[in-house]
Enzyme design. Sequence first.
Site, short mmCIF file in Angstrom:
data_model
loop_
_atom_site.label_atom_id
_atom_site.label_comp_id
_atom_site.label_asym_id
_atom_site.label_seq_id
_atom_site.Cartn_x
_atom_site.Cartn_y
_atom_site.Cartn_z
CD GLU A 138 -4.16 -5.68 2.07
OE1 GLU A 138 -4.95 -4.98 2.77
OE2 GLU A 138 -2.94 -5.57 2.11
CD GLU A 172 -3.09 -1.04 2.13
OE1 GLU A 172 -4.21 -1.51 1.87
OE2 GLU A 172 -2.82 -0.51 3.23
#
Length: 675
Positions: free
Chosen positions: A307, A150
């Site tokens: 995710e 991320e």
Amino acid sequence: MIDGAASAFTFGCDYNPEQWSPETWLEDARLMNEAGVTLVALNIFGWAQLEPVRGSYDFEALDTIIDLLHDHGIGINLGTATSSPPPWFSADYPESLPTMADGTTRAFGGRQAFCPSSPAYREHSLALVEKIAERYGAHPAVRLWHVSNEIGCHNAHCYCDTSAVAFREWLKAKYGRIDDLNDAWGTSFWSQRYAAWEHIQTPRLTVSTGNPGQALDFMRFSSDELLEHYKAEQAILRKHSAAPVTTNFMVTAHIRNQDYWAWAPHMDVIANDHYLDHRLGDARAELSFAADATRGLAGGRPWMLMEQATSAVNWQPLNIAKAPGEMIRNTLSHVARGADGISFFQWRASLQGSEKFHSAMLPHAGTDSTVWREVVELSGILQKLAEVTGSVVEADVAIVFDWQAWWATDLDSHPSADVRYLTQVHAAYNALLGAGVTVDIVAPGAPVDGYRLVVVPSLYSVTDAAAQVLADYVAAGGHAVVTFFSGIVDENDRVRPGGYPGAFRELLGVRSEEFVPIHPSTVLELSDGQSASLWSERLRLEGAEAISVFTNGPVPGVAAVTRNPVGDGAAWYVATALDEASLSETLVRAAREAGVEIPVVHPSGVEIVRRVGPSGSWVFVINHSDAAYEYRTQGTEIITGAEVGTRASAMNETSQNGTLDVPAGAVRVVRESRK
């Protein structure tokens, strides 16, 4: 998409074995097999375990878990562990900690506690990647490389002195001459003209509003700075391994730090993280938008959901658990919109740390739980849908969306602080979603000649070249809808003189001499019965026809929605913020005129999306509503095995007339044709 995963979905999770005992590792491997897990992300936050003290590496535990999962037939998505440096790094290099816009430094203790421009971070992180790649580059279990995690979620913008030096070098490369920078930033305003590069700093907080050109370039620099580090890690991995390399994007409503159009070409696999955001008005619609935008980054090809949550997250003010069946519906919405890989954060729910109340595939309650049973059910569904992998989504409509325009639109000192870019993009998207129209998300300036309709919502900042692409498209017979506050400035936030909507004025056949924003609570009535709010303009027609005019408010009698015929094409302008029903009506009218097939009206909460491939087509009918829905089609429903419209059976959900019953909360996927 991932080597070895042809004709099957990857189904996986993040796993943090460092939080568990070796005995638990054995149980987890067994349960992963039971759940049908095929790909596990490891070593995402493993730096402190691999290099507990500076220069001393320990790979024993990672060796063991990789071999254990490999022995159970599970592939590895191997992280480079560079997302969060260990305590010794911040202690040895305190200058590497990130600095905020107010000049304060953030301490060690969370994650991503580093400045993206830090030389020490780059040196030590790349040394770690080299060690990992050398050790595991040829390991047969490694199916995918996961760079950092991320990227830029927390530390995309660092305002420290080191960042200022890097920012100046980036500016020199972009502009060459400081006079050109002064021209681009408009520094003649407020005595800001620079005489030397070393005078330029990062845009920290000032006593008044700052320079918007500087702010935009700093956001571009920050995105590029992180991308350059990604590419440095990628180069090391490619030197030692043939496995594809990627990182997890955050195409979502609350993260806007990276220009993913610039990042996408450097990914071997486009991967996204997405979590329902219940702070939004319609979290489910935002999920669909994010999935379509991720597919856009993949160039229309299949992509990977890296995710998502099985149920609640831990980081919103109110962390809402998913209702029974909701996780499966959410997942299959991603699949319908192009995902060929499905993974969750995380495998086993943590017992400690800030994410201990984040849901997992294996919850604190264990296998005797609704979440676990749904995980196993989802795995079985994905196995049945394996034939869908490799196919693409069918769309005749495109929406133009841009991260850099998002940055520019949401700067301060604009006509109305209530005009927010993503809100307007979502409004256009949701209007089409509600009408059952599937869209592609494209970048400004991308080729659009394959679409029947292109929608451009509030594209405040646009280049001349991108505006010309749209004009050429319409001149060649295309149809476009442009909404208010579009085309106003160029890429340097310089206003285009001559009247609004600037870059699109000639295409749209209108000229606005002044914006007239209004309070959001004020309702504007239009001559055709539609309603609007937020925005109006002193608009005059210069070739376009008025579809409707304002009947109240500050500009009564002035055109609110216009249409400009251009050859066989047409360009519509929406000079106000139409309400949901009115915007849907307008966009559907433009779409029908453009030759877009509008589905039969269906209830709110029912998604219908089609994927097509060489072997046929598959229609996904996802019923988020609390009432059954009947869908007219013909073929084989893959999840239940029902034949639809071909032969009747008392044992399945079919009838002679081709009506498929989709129960409330259910998903059905029909194989419409096979070659």
